[in-house]
Scaffold this motif. Structure first.
Motif, short mmCIF file in Angstrom:
data_model
loop_
_atom_site.label_atom_id
_atom_site.label_comp_id
_atom_site.label_asym_id
_atom_site.label_seq_id
_atom_site.Cartn_x
_atom_site.Cartn_y
_atom_site.Cartn_z
N ASP A 86 0.84 -1.19 0.00
CA ASP A 86 0.00 0.00 0.00
C ASP A 86 0.88 1.25 0.00
OD1 ASP A 86 -1.70 2.14 0.57
OD2 ASP A 86 -2.90 0.99 2.01
N PRO A 87 0.79 2.09 -1.03
CA PRO A 87 1.62 3.30 -1.10
C PRO A 87 1.45 4.22 0.11
CG PRO A 87 0.41 2.99 -3.16
CD PRO A 87 -0.08 1.95 -2.19
N ALA A 88 0.32 4.13 0.80
CA ALA A 88 0.09 4.99 1.97
C ALA A 88 1.02 4.65 3.13
CB ALA A 88 -1.36 4.88 2.43
N PHE A 89 1.65 3.47 3.11
CA PHE A 89 2.55 3.07 4.19
C PHE A 89 4.01 3.07 3.75
CE2 PHE A 89 -1.48 0.97 5.36
CZ PHE A 89 -1.71 1.68 6.53
N GLN A 90 4.27 3.54 2.55
CA GLN A 90 5.64 3.54 2.04
C GLN A 90 6.32 4.87 2.32
OE1 GLN A 90 5.17 2.13 -1.98
NE2 GLN A 90 4.71 0.07 -1.27
N GLY A 91 7.63 4.85 2.26
CA GLY A 91 8.43 6.01 2.59
C GLY A 91 9.20 5.75 3.87
N THR A 92 10.19 6.56 4.12
CA THR A 92 11.04 6.37 5.29
C THR A 92 10.66 7.34 6.40
OG1 THR A 92 12.87 5.62 3.89
CG2 THR A 92 13.43 6.37 6.11
N MET A 93 10.27 6.77 7.53
CA MET A 93 9.95 7.55 8.72
C MET A 93 11.21 7.61 9.58
SD MET A 93 7.05 6.78 11.65
CE MET A 93 7.67 5.15 12.03
N THR A 94 11.50 8.77 10.12
CA THR A 94 12.62 8.92 11.04
C THR A 94 12.09 9.02 12.45
OG1 THR A 94 13.93 10.07 9.36
CG2 THR A 94 14.62 10.34 11.66
#
Length: 141
Positions: A86-94
């Motif tokens: 799901d693209p809504a949960f992708q990306g890097t969280m710091t």
């Protein structure tokens, strides 16, 4: 409790498995290398996923975590990627965790940046609050 003891609970895999999972979840590490430049892979598994489907599978949230900075006894900076189609949960969280001594023991502060849009602020706050309550219980049984 001294910051060094709290820090140890942050860097020991057995300790993390006991206190990190929010209420209603349990955890397992698929790998663990807690050092600056290291990483770990964590699966948080719902005890009952019927009302809270996982990000990775129906019953689990799996994340790859890179340790970008550790200051012994006082600070850990992590870069978190959730495994999800799901693209809504992708990306890097710091996630940055800071510990400092105070009159009553240790204050734990955290900051989350670049939280994926699929993670609701309320849910994130509830999960972190639950984990911190678990940490307090772990350190002061």
């Amino acid at each position: 409790m001294a910051p060094e003891l709290v820090f140890r609970a942050w860097t020991d895999s057995a300790a993390l498995l006991q206190w990190l999972p929010p209420k209603g979840m349990h955890a397992r590490f698929e790998r663990f290398d807690m050092r600056e430049g290291g990483s770990y892979r964590l699966a948080l598994v719902y005890d009952d996923a019927s009302e809270a489907p996982g990000k990775t599978t129906a019953d689990a949230d799996v994340s790859d975590v890179r340790i970008s900075r550790i200051v012994e006894g006082s600070r850990i900076v992590q870069e978190v990627d959730f495994e999800s189609d799901d693209p809504a949960f992708q990306g890097t969280m710091t996630m940055e965790w800071r510990l400092r001594a105070d009159r009553e023991g240790t204050t734990v502060e955290f900051e989350a940046r670049n939280i994926p849009s699929g993670i609701r602020a309320r849910d994130h706050a509830e999960g972190l609050t639950s984990s911190l309550a678990n940490l307090a219980g772990y350190l002061e049984p």
